[in-house]
Design a protein around this motif. Structure first.
Motif, PDB file in Angstrom:
ATOM      1  N   ARG A   3      14.338   2.473  -3.443  1.00 36.66           N
ATOM      2  CA  ARG A   3      14.804   1.822  -4.226  1.00 36.66           C
ATOM      3  C   ARG A   3      13.981   1.967  -5.588  1.00 36.66           C
ATOM      4  O   ARG A   3      14.603   2.336  -6.560  1.00 36.66           O
ATOM      5  N   GLU A   4      12.541   1.980  -5.280  1.00 41.92           N
ATOM      6  CA  GLU A   4      11.674   2.240  -6.380  1.00 41.92           C
ATOM      7  C   GLU A   4      11.266   3.388  -6.758  1.00 41.92           C
ATOM      8  O   GLU A   4      10.620   3.723  -7.908  1.00 41.92           O
ATOM      9  N   ALA A  11       9.479  -0.911   4.193  1.00 39.13           N
ATOM     10  CA  ALA A  11       8.909   0.217   3.145  1.00 39.13           C
ATOM     11  C   ALA A  11       9.789   1.195   2.996  1.00 39.13           C
ATOM     12  O   ALA A  11       9.934   1.657   1.741  1.00 39.13           O
ATOM     13  N   SER A  12      10.863   1.622   3.844  1.00 36.10           N
ATOM     14  CA  SER A  12      11.788   2.448   3.418  1.00 36.10           C
ATOM     15  C   SER A  12      12.563   1.889   2.423  1.00 36.10           C
ATOM     16  O   SER A  12      12.987   2.468   1.231  1.00 36.10           O
ATOM     17  N   ALA A  17       3.600   5.614  -2.954  1.00 36.20           N
ATOM     18  CA  ALA A  17       4.660   6.397  -3.529  1.00 36.20           C
ATOM     19  C   ALA A  17       4.835   6.304  -5.046  1.00 36.20           C
ATOM     20  O   ALA A  17       5.468   7.107  -5.642  1.00 36.20           O
ATOM     21  N   ARG A  18       4.135   5.432  -5.870  1.00 38.35           N
ATOM     22  CA  ARG A  18       4.190   5.512  -7.285  1.00 38.35           C
ATOM     23  C   ARG A  18       3.515   6.689  -7.719  1.00 38.35           C
ATOM     24  O   ARG A  18       3.607   6.988  -8.960  1.00 38.35           O
ATOM     25  N   ARG A  19       2.713   7.248  -6.824  1.00 36.23           N
ATOM     26  CA  ARG A  19       1.988   8.562  -7.366  1.00 36.23           C
ATOM     27  C   ARG A  19       2.723   9.781  -7.060  1.00 36.23           C
ATOM     28  O   ARG A  19       2.187  10.645  -7.566  1.00 36.23           O
ATOM     29  N   VAL A  76       0.873  -1.054  -0.061  1.00 32.42           N
ATOM     30  CA  VAL A  76      -0.178   0.072  -0.076  1.00 32.42           C
ATOM     31  C   VAL A  76       0.870   1.315   0.075  1.00 32.42           C
ATOM     32  O   VAL A  76       0.574   2.155  -0.763  1.00 32.42           O
ATOM     33  N   ALA A  77       2.003   1.380   0.819  1.00 30.65           N
ATOM     34  CA  ALA A  77       2.864   2.304   0.953  1.00 30.65           C
ATOM     35  C   ALA A  77       3.569   2.638  -0.352  1.00 30.65           C
ATOM     36  O   ALA A  77       3.547   3.707  -0.916  1.00 30.65           O
TER      37      ALA A  77
END
Length: 282
Positions: free
Chosen positions: A158-159, A152-153, A83-85, A78-79
């Motif tokens: 990384r991504e 999550a960090s 983040a991809r947004r 979910v995090a």
């Protein structure tokens, strides 16, 4: 979500409004807690799959169990979806246990016994009667919470490089707080957070003392203490602004680069408007 179909994409609207005004947008991410608008069917599904917490007395708790690997995976995914947004950051809240009673589910028992290499004959009573087991249990709980922050960090950096990760945390900065198992000073020392916001909603004298302790415990990670706005019944808007100003002064005297204010209400905005021509002026 039905709300998205009716009202549109709220995150996109926030991102657009913030970017048009030069303001950073950090998405608020509730962890574990199923009490924030969670569909009833989802709560029931998690409970059926033994993924929700069980209290010391055996009562069902509508929080996901942090020791369950599937729950850790869900929280991290979910995090990452957020983040991809590409918000400026993601702010973890409720990244803890609800209290000292959680969680004592069968899965926790299996995973804890596997970790310590022996069985716990009288579950969960022995966790409180036996000092050695009690200490191991608190470390187990704290490690479960730290695992989701750490993973999550790692994945976000990384991504989705550039997306910050922060957390709202309890003011207690001891390594293994019994109630919530939130070892946030270790997260700061490991630099897995970009900044941390302790919820220091206290009178000014106590606020100053606790911020001083936190500053010594948090390593090099930026500390942005949370200032609590006094309730409407306790003082006027002008007096609330004075409390915020006093605590801002405490923050600045500690050499910290920022603070947070809770919560965002009309009265808070009125107090901040007063401060914008004083200690918050450019």
């Amino acid at each position: 979500s039905a709300d998205v179909k009716k009202q549109g994409d709220a995150l996109e609207a926030c991102l657009s409004a913030c970017r048009n005004r030069g303001v950073e947008c950090h998405a608020w991410k509730v962890c574990w807690n199923l009490g924030w608008g969670t569909p009833k069917w989802f709560v029931e599904k998690m409970r059926y799959e033994d993924r929700t917490q069980v209290s010391f007395s055996g009562q069902a708790v509508d929080w996901l169990c942090p020791s369950n690997p599937e729950n850790l995976k869900l929280e991290v995914e979910v995090a990452l979806e957020l983040a991809r947004r590409h918000p400026d950051g993601i702010h973890f809240d409720y990244v803890r246990y609800p209290d000292g009673n959680g969680c004592h589910c069968n899965g926790c028992r299996r995973r804890f016994e596997s970790r310590i290499g022996t069985s716990v004959p009288a579950w969960p009573g022995d966790l409180r009667r036996n000092p050695e087991l009690a200490q191991a249990w608190e470390r187990f709980r704290a490690d479960n919470i730290s695992a989701v922050v750490r993973e999550a960090s790692r994945r976000i950096r990384r991504e989705c490089p550039g997306v910050q990760l922060s957390a709202a945390v309890f003011s207690d900065c001891s390594p293994y707080p019994v109630q919530v198992a939130q070892n946030w000073p270790a997260w700061c020392r490991e630099r897995i957070l970009d900044f941390v916001c302790p919820m220091d909603y206290l009178p000014t004298r106590a606020f100053k003392e606790v911020v001083s302790l936190q500053r010594k415990s948090g390593g090099a990670t930026p500390l942005r203490p949370g200032i609590g706005v006094p309730s409407v019944s306790s003082c006027s808007t002008e007096d609330a602004a004075l409390v915020i100003a006093e605590q801002m002064s405490c923050v600045r005297s500690q050499g910290l680069d920022g603070f947070s204010v809770f919560s965002l209400e009309t009265r808070t905005l009125e107090a901040l408007r007063l401060l914008s021509v004083g200690p918050m002026s450019r």
